[in-house]
Write a protein that holds these residues in place. Structure first.
Motif, PDB file in Angstrom:
ATOM      1  N   THR A 163       2.263  -6.675  10.681  1.00 38.51           N
ATOM      2  CA  THR A 163       1.031  -6.000  10.295  1.00 38.51           C
ATOM      3  C   THR A 163       1.409  -4.534  10.141  1.00 38.51           C
ATOM      4  O   THR A 163       2.496  -4.122  10.569  1.00 38.51           O
ATOM      5  CB  THR A 163      -0.083  -6.140  11.351  1.00 38.51           C
ATOM      6  OG1 THR A 163       0.307  -5.413  12.534  1.00 38.51           O
ATOM      7  CG2 THR A 163      -0.347  -7.600  11.720  1.00 38.51           C
ATOM      8  N   LEU A 164       0.535  -3.751   9.545  1.00 36.72           N
ATOM      9  CA  LEU A 164       0.862  -2.342   9.367  1.00 36.72           C
ATOM     10  C   LEU A 164       1.070  -1.660  10.715  1.00 36.72           C
ATOM     11  O   LEU A 164       2.021  -0.884  10.894  1.00 36.72           O
ATOM     12  CB  LEU A 164      -0.257  -1.649   8.577  1.00 36.72           C
ATOM     13  CG  LEU A 164      -0.016  -0.183   8.177  1.00 36.72           C
ATOM     14  CD1 LEU A 164       1.303  -0.019   7.449  1.00 36.72           C
ATOM     15  CD2 LEU A 164      -1.178   0.321   7.319  1.00 36.72           C
ATOM     16  N   HIS A 206       5.556   6.829   9.146  1.00 39.21           N
ATOM     17  CA  HIS A 206       6.247   6.846   7.858  1.00 39.21           C
ATOM     18  C   HIS A 206       5.527   6.037   6.784  1.00 39.21           C
ATOM     19  O   HIS A 206       5.603   6.344   5.605  1.00 39.21           O
ATOM     20  CB  HIS A 206       7.690   6.336   8.026  1.00 39.21           C
ATOM     21  CG  HIS A 206       7.788   4.851   8.148  1.00 39.21           C
ATOM     22  ND1 HIS A 206       7.448   4.174   9.295  1.00 39.21           N
ATOM     23  CD2 HIS A 206       8.160   3.910   7.242  1.00 39.21           C
ATOM     24  CE1 HIS A 206       7.613   2.878   9.096  1.00 39.21           C
ATOM     25  NE2 HIS A 206       8.049   2.685   7.863  1.00 39.21           N
ATOM     26  N   ASP A 207       4.809   4.999   7.166  1.00 40.17           N
ATOM     27  CA  ASP A 207       4.103   4.151   6.195  1.00 40.17           C
ATOM     28  C   ASP A 207       2.627   4.507   6.090  1.00 40.17           C
ATOM     29  O   ASP A 207       1.804   3.653   5.731  1.00 40.17           O
ATOM     30  CB  ASP A 207       4.253   2.676   6.574  1.00 40.17           C
ATOM     31  CG  ASP A 207       5.125   1.907   5.589  1.00 40.17           C
ATOM     32  OD1 ASP A 207       5.449   2.461   4.517  1.00 40.17           O
ATOM     33  OD2 ASP A 207       5.488   0.758   5.885  1.00 40.17           O
ATOM     34  N   LEU A 208       2.288   5.743   6.383  1.00 34.65           N
ATOM     35  CA  LEU A 208       0.898   6.196   6.361  1.00 34.65           C
ATOM     36  C   LEU A 208       0.187   5.813   5.068  1.00 34.65           C
ATOM     37  O   LEU A 208      -0.966   5.359   5.077  1.00 34.65           O
ATOM     38  CB  LEU A 208       0.857   7.715   6.556  1.00 34.65           C
ATOM     39  CG  LEU A 208      -0.499   8.414   6.442  1.00 34.65           C
ATOM     40  CD1 LEU A 208      -1.464   7.899   7.499  1.00 34.65           C
ATOM     41  CD2 LEU A 208      -0.311   9.921   6.580  1.00 34.65           C
ATOM     42  N   HIS A 235       2.695   4.342  -2.569  1.00 33.72           N
ATOM     43  CA  HIS A 235       2.238   4.590  -1.201  1.00 33.72           C
ATOM     44  C   HIS A 235       2.962   5.764  -0.541  1.00 33.72           C
ATOM     45  O   HIS A 235       2.393   6.441   0.322  1.00 33.72           O
ATOM     46  CB  HIS A 235       2.349   3.324  -0.342  1.00 33.72           C
ATOM     47  CG  HIS A 235       3.706   3.060   0.228  1.00 33.72           C
ATOM     48  ND1 HIS A 235       4.690   2.368  -0.462  1.00 33.72           N
ATOM     49  CD2 HIS A 235       4.269   3.385   1.432  1.00 33.72           C
ATOM     50  CE1 HIS A 235       5.771   2.273   0.293  1.00 33.72           C
ATOM     51  NE2 HIS A 235       5.551   2.885   1.451  1.00 33.72           N
ATOM     52  N   THR A 236       4.206   6.032  -0.936  1.00 37.79           N
ATOM     53  CA  THR A 236       4.898   7.181  -0.349  1.00 37.79           C
ATOM     54  C   THR A 236       4.261   8.501  -0.801  1.00 37.79           C
ATOM     55  O   THR A 236       4.121   9.430  -0.016  1.00 37.79           O
ATOM     56  CB  THR A 236       6.385   7.170  -0.737  1.00 37.79           C
ATOM     57  OG1 THR A 236       6.507   7.143  -2.158  1.00 37.79           O
ATOM     58  CG2 THR A 236       7.094   5.972  -0.146  1.00 37.79           C
ATOM     59  N   GLU A 254       7.432  14.778   6.777  1.00 30.49           N
ATOM     60  CA  GLU A 254       7.506  14.689   5.314  1.00 30.49           C
ATOM     61  C   GLU A 254       8.731  13.908   4.866  1.00 30.49           C
ATOM     62  O   GLU A 254       8.669  13.118   3.917  1.00 30.49           O
ATOM     63  CB  GLU A 254       7.511  16.091   4.716  1.00 30.49           C
ATOM     64  CG  GLU A 254       6.189  16.828   4.887  1.00 30.49           C
ATOM     65  CD  GLU A 254       6.251  18.266   4.411  1.00 30.49           C
ATOM     66  OE1 GLU A 254       7.373  18.752   4.139  1.00 30.49           O
ATOM     67  OE2 GLU A 254       5.186  18.911   4.306  1.00 30.49           O
ATOM     68  N   ALA A 255       9.863  14.101   5.544  1.00 35.70           N
ATOM     69  CA  ALA A 255      11.084  13.373   5.185  1.00 35.70           C
ATOM     70  C   ALA A 255      10.906  11.875   5.393  1.00 35.70           C
ATOM     71  O   ALA A 255      11.291  11.062   4.539  1.00 35.70           O
ATOM     72  CB  ALA A 255      12.261  13.891   6.007  1.00 35.70           C
ATOM     73  N   CYS A 256      10.333  11.494   6.515  1.00 31.33           N
ATOM     74  CA  CYS A 256      10.131  10.068   6.801  1.00 31.33           C
ATOM     75  C   CYS A 256       9.173   9.431   5.803  1.00 31.33           C
ATOM     76  O   CYS A 256       9.433   8.337   5.287  1.00 31.33           O
ATOM     77  CB  CYS A 256       9.606   9.881   8.221  1.00 31.33           C
ATOM     78  SG  CYS A 256      10.823  10.193   9.521  1.00 31.33           S
TER      79      CYS A 256
END
Length: 336
Positions: A163-164, A206-208, A235-236, A254-256
């Motif tokens: 899941t997320l 990272h997957d915001l 999504h990124t 921001e990098a992640c």
């Protein structure tokens, strides 16, 4: 709650019960504690029930329980550990107060608390939810900053269903494990606590941008349409845009968010960066994101064994940096 060994308490009782600290008692409902409580009777060297869930303590017994706790004679059963985990998950900073919990018990509490916070945040990614999540993440960084080897017990609490929130939890823990393994000698020197805090935020968030992708697309088992594929690919970028609204302007975060799908050979997205154009943290996050996806049951793929997933990534040096895949493989094999 603590497992502090008292000289007057027989050794075998410490395996069945653990002592309640005054701070933990304070976190309970005063009149109706959430789990059974026992007292140690020194004169007969025996544990006996003091309170059962469902009862109501009166003022006299509340005062007596406080006294017993101060003297080190109030206990709860280890059988009730799952109840305690759910209780303390809502007040995570208490794990820093109680120095005598076992590491595996603390790991249970962190996994429960962070999983709950991440689920709430991704359902409603607003500043208030982020603040609650960040408070718990800072408890985690404080815990690990004092002893980096504590990550080992946490790495045994990874979720196997995708899941997320579960993916964020897994990536955060695996990412921290890998980051600490690679940078152990630099913790507290070149790597400051502030940097560590920001790296932690980046790994967990990272997957915001995926929080803005409809669930039916994320869970779809059939082939995605072109429009659906584009939403996934974006999504990124969406995640980077969300950072401003959430007031998260840290380079590590921001990098992640921006680089975890970039690949060394330029085959990734969104910017098709190559080699050293990708930051070290972006390369680390790319490895962690792929690994954690591979070891969970997803809509379109069954979970791989951790050692197999780590081996595949280590062999793919065209796309993944061996400076991160090889330590990950070693970490996974050591934890088997």
């Amino acid at each position: 709650m603590a497992s502090k060994k008292l000289t007057d308490v027989p050794d075998h009782l410490n395996e069945e019960y653990y002592q309640i600290s005054p701070d933990i008692l304070e976190s309970f409902s005063k009149f109706r504690p959430p789990l059974d409580i026992f007292r140690f009777k020194e004169e007969v060297a025996r544990i006996e029930p003091f309170y059962r869930v469902g009862e109501r303590l009166d003022k006299e017994r509340i005062d007596e329980l406080a006294r017993l706790t101060r003297e080190g004679f109030s206990f709860v059963s280890r059988v009730d550990h799952p109840v305690y985990v759910k209780h303390i998950a809502h007040q995570l900073d208490l794990v820093l107060v109680d120095k005598n919990l076992k590491e595996r018990e603390i790991a249970d509490i962190f996994a429960e608390a962070l999983g709950m916070r991440l689920e709430g945040f991704f359902e409603q990614p607003v500043k208030a939810a982020l603040d609650r999540l960040n408070e718990d993440l800072m408890v985690l960084t404080e815990y690990l900053w004092n002893d980096v080897y504590r990550i080992r017990a946490l790495l045994r609490r990874l979720r196997r269903e995708h899941t997320l929130a579960n993916h964020a939890l897994n990536c955060g823990l695996v990412g921290l494990g890998l980051f600490l393994k690679i940078n152990e000698s630099e913790i507290g020197k070149e790597i400051t606590r502030k940097t560590f805090d920001h790296v932690t935020l980046g790994l967990f968030l990272h997957d915001l941008g995926m929080s803005k992708i409809p669930l039916f697309i994320r869970n779809k088992t059939q082939a995605l349409s072109r429009d659906e594929q584009q939403k996934i690919l974006n999504h990124t970028l969406v995640g980077r845009e969300m950072l401003s609204k959430l007031d998260l302007r840290y380079k590590e975060v921001e990098a992640c968010l921006g680089e975890h799908h970039e690949r060394l050979d330029g085959s990734g997205y969104p910017q098709k960066l190559k080699g050293r154009e990708i930051s070290p943290l972006g390369r680390l996050c790319a490895v962690v994101d792929s690994y954690c996806a591979m070891i969970t049951d997803r809509a379109h793929a069954k979970a791989m064994e951790p050692a197999e997933a780590a081996k595949i990534l280590a062999e793919d040096q065209r796309r993944y940096d061996p400076r991160f895949t090889l330590p990950l493989q070693a970490m996974v094999l050591a934890g088997r």
